[in-house]
Write a protein that holds these residues in place. Structure first.
Motif, PDB file in Angstrom:
ATOM      1  N   SER A   1       8.355  -1.227  -4.628  1.00 25.60           N
ATOM      2  CA  SER A   1       9.776  -1.227  -4.284  1.00 25.60           C
ATOM      3  C   SER A   1      10.547  -2.082  -5.275  1.00 25.60           C
ATOM      4  O   SER A   1      10.093  -3.156  -5.671  1.00 25.60           O
ATOM      5  CB  SER A   1       9.995  -1.768  -2.871  1.00 25.60           C
TER       6      SER A   1
ATOM      7  N   HIS B   1       0.593   5.011  -8.758  1.00 22.11           N
ATOM      8  CA  HIS B   1      -0.777   4.504  -8.651  1.00 22.11           C
ATOM      9  C   HIS B   1      -1.458   5.120  -7.429  1.00 22.11           C
ATOM     10  O   HIS B   1      -0.881   5.182  -6.344  1.00 22.11           O
ATOM     11  CB  HIS B   1      -0.773   2.981  -8.541  1.00 22.11           C
ATOM     12  N   ASP B   2      -2.693   5.541  -7.611  1.00 22.77           N
ATOM     13  CA  ASP B   2      -3.431   6.170  -6.517  1.00 22.77           C
ATOM     14  C   ASP B   2      -4.067   5.157  -5.581  1.00 22.77           C
ATOM     15  O   ASP B   2      -4.641   5.542  -4.554  1.00 22.77           O
ATOM     16  CB  ASP B   2      -4.529   7.090  -7.088  1.00 22.77           C
TER      17      ASP B   2
ATOM     18  N   GLN C   1       0.816  -1.212   0.000  1.00 21.59           N
ATOM     19  CA  GLN C   1       0.000   0.000   0.000  1.00 21.59           C
ATOM     20  C   GLN C   1       0.854   1.268   0.000  1.00 21.59           C
ATOM     21  O   GLN C   1       0.363   2.361  -0.284  1.00 21.59           O
ATOM     22  CB  GLN C   1      -0.952   0.012   1.200  1.00 21.59           C
ATOM     23  N   LYS C   2       2.160   1.129   0.292  1.00 18.64           N
ATOM     24  CA  LYS C   2       3.057   2.279   0.316  1.00 18.64           C
ATOM     25  C   LYS C   2       3.699   2.561  -1.043  1.00 18.64           C
ATOM     26  O   LYS C   2       4.390   3.564  -1.200  1.00 18.64           O
ATOM     27  CB  LYS C   2       4.146   2.067   1.365  1.00 18.64           C
ATOM     28  N   GLY C   3       3.504   1.688  -2.009  1.00 22.52           N
ATOM     29  CA  GLY C   3       4.097   1.878  -3.328  1.00 22.52           C
ATOM     30  C   GLY C   3       4.784   0.625  -3.824  1.00 22.52           C
ATOM     31  O   GLY C   3       4.619  -0.464  -3.265  1.00 22.52           O
TER      32      GLY C   3
ATOM     33  N   THR D   1      11.681   3.333  -4.467  1.00 19.95           N
ATOM     34  CA  THR D   1      10.252   3.211  -4.205  1.00 19.95           C
ATOM     35  C   THR D   1       9.521   4.023  -5.264  1.00 19.95           C
ATOM     36  O   THR D   1       9.763   5.232  -5.414  1.00 19.95           O
ATOM     37  CB  THR D   1       9.878   3.720  -2.812  1.00 19.95           C
TER      38      THR D   1
ATOM     39  N   SER E   1       6.191   5.625  -6.835  1.00 23.98           N
ATOM     40  CA  SER E   1       4.848   6.098  -6.479  1.00 23.98           C
ATOM     41  C   SER E   1       4.178   6.644  -7.725  1.00 23.98           C
ATOM     42  O   SER E   1       4.776   7.402  -8.486  1.00 23.98           O
ATOM     43  CB  SER E   1       4.932   7.191  -5.408  1.00 23.98           C
TER      44      SER E   1
END
Length: 325
Positions: A254, A279-280, A250-252, A275, A277
């Motif tokens: 990796s 996607h919403d 859920q944090k992105g 990492t 980022s």
């Protein structure tokens, strides 16, 4: 102008291309499986050539067996069952699909499966809703119904850990795509569960000397070990002295660097490179290209994003594909 190559039937829940891209399997909510075949590779058009009932519940996932073992697919049902179907030719019926194997489920449900083509025999790894991992081996390359359970364990570093009731809602598996006589079978797996120790992705490798599977790396920082994993993807390797593995939480997303030389304890070094980022919302699927340099990701935001690293090793978003309005 973009051209449609096929129209999927209403109620399609999941799809999977075969290794050549000439066949598409589609699972439906009514438990039927459809096979689409290319009528003319030059025109890239497909038609439905087979439709048969697999089960009463919805099909959640279909996976093709490696092509050298014939035309066959494995199906995961919403009721947690796992079945294997093969296309055969018989004089009386011509081409048709038959059930080869229904794998035992007990009380837990199958969440994800992947085939791994080792040097010795075809392997199948399955992740279950109780946090268990089962490894099956094909006993005869000509008989897809003959499988045996080779190993069963949990996705934890401490193999003597004992948990209470584990409830996993999803799992993701990715085999090391490298095929080598000197490299043992290995795969990465992560769960989305109520047991933090099960969630963080572990790299499992077969120890030939002791005939068992061992965790050789954990792909999470100390503060990330409780994060639930939605997808993992092991990149093909065409000459790198290390491996690349993508992990989505859920944090992105990796990107991990996995070393190839084990330490005295048999562990492989793991380093987080980036990492990503973009996607919403939750990432559903990830797939590397054949060279292992471009990563495609998609999720519940409906976007497909392509990621690459530049010459300095910095990862960035290369392109975004949006659905047609």
């Amino acid at each position: 102008m973009d051209k449609s190559i096929l129209t999927l039937d209403k109620g399609t829940r999941c799809t999977a291309w075969n290794y050549s891209g000439q066949r598409l399997a589609a699972g439906l909510v009514d438990g039927s499986l459809l096979i689409y075949d290319s009528t003319d590779p030059a025109s890239s058009t497909f038609i439905s050539t087979s439709r048969f009932k697999v089960q009463e519940s919805s099909i959640l996932k279909v996976v093709w067996v490696p092509p050298e073992y014939g035309d066959a697919v494995a199906c995961i049902g919403a009721d947690g069952t796992l079945s294997l179907w093969e296309e055969v030719t018989e004089d009386t019926e011509g081409h048709h699909w038959k059930l080869c194997k229904c794998f035992d489920r007990n009380t837990s449900q199958v969440l994800d499966i992947q085939f791994g083509d080792a040097e010795t025999c075809l392997k199948l790894v399955a992740a279950y809703s109780d946090g268990q991992i089962k490894i099956y081996e094909l006993l005869d390359t000509l008989e897809l119904e003959k499988w045996q359970l080779q190993a069963e364990f949990q996705n934890v570093i401490d193999l003597v850990s004992n948990f209470g009731h584990a409830s996993c809602v999803s799992a993701s598996i990715s085999w090391n795509p490298q095929r080598s006589e000197v490299q043992q079978s290995s795969f990465v797996l992560g769960f989305s569960s109520n047991v933090p120790a099960l969630n963080s992705p572990k790299v499992w490798e077969f120890d030939l000397d002791h005939q068992r599977w061992l965790p050789v790396a954990e792909l999470s920082l100390p503060e990330e070990k409780t994060d639930q994993v939605s997808a993992v993807a092991w990149a093909p390797n065409i000459g790198r002295p290390y491996e690349l593995i993508a992990v989505a939480t859920q944090k992105g997303i990796s990107i991990w660097h996995l070393g190839s030389n084990p330490d005295a304890d048999g562990r492989l070094s793991a380093q987080k490179l980036a990492t990503l980022s973009g996607h919403d919302s939750e990432v559903w699927e990830m797939e590397w290209d054949m060279s292992g340099t471009t990563l495609a990701t998609t999720g519940s935001d409906g976007m497909v994003r392509l990621w690459q690293s530049n010459l300095n090793g910095m990862w960035h978003e290369q392109a975004v594909l949006t659905p047609a309005s």
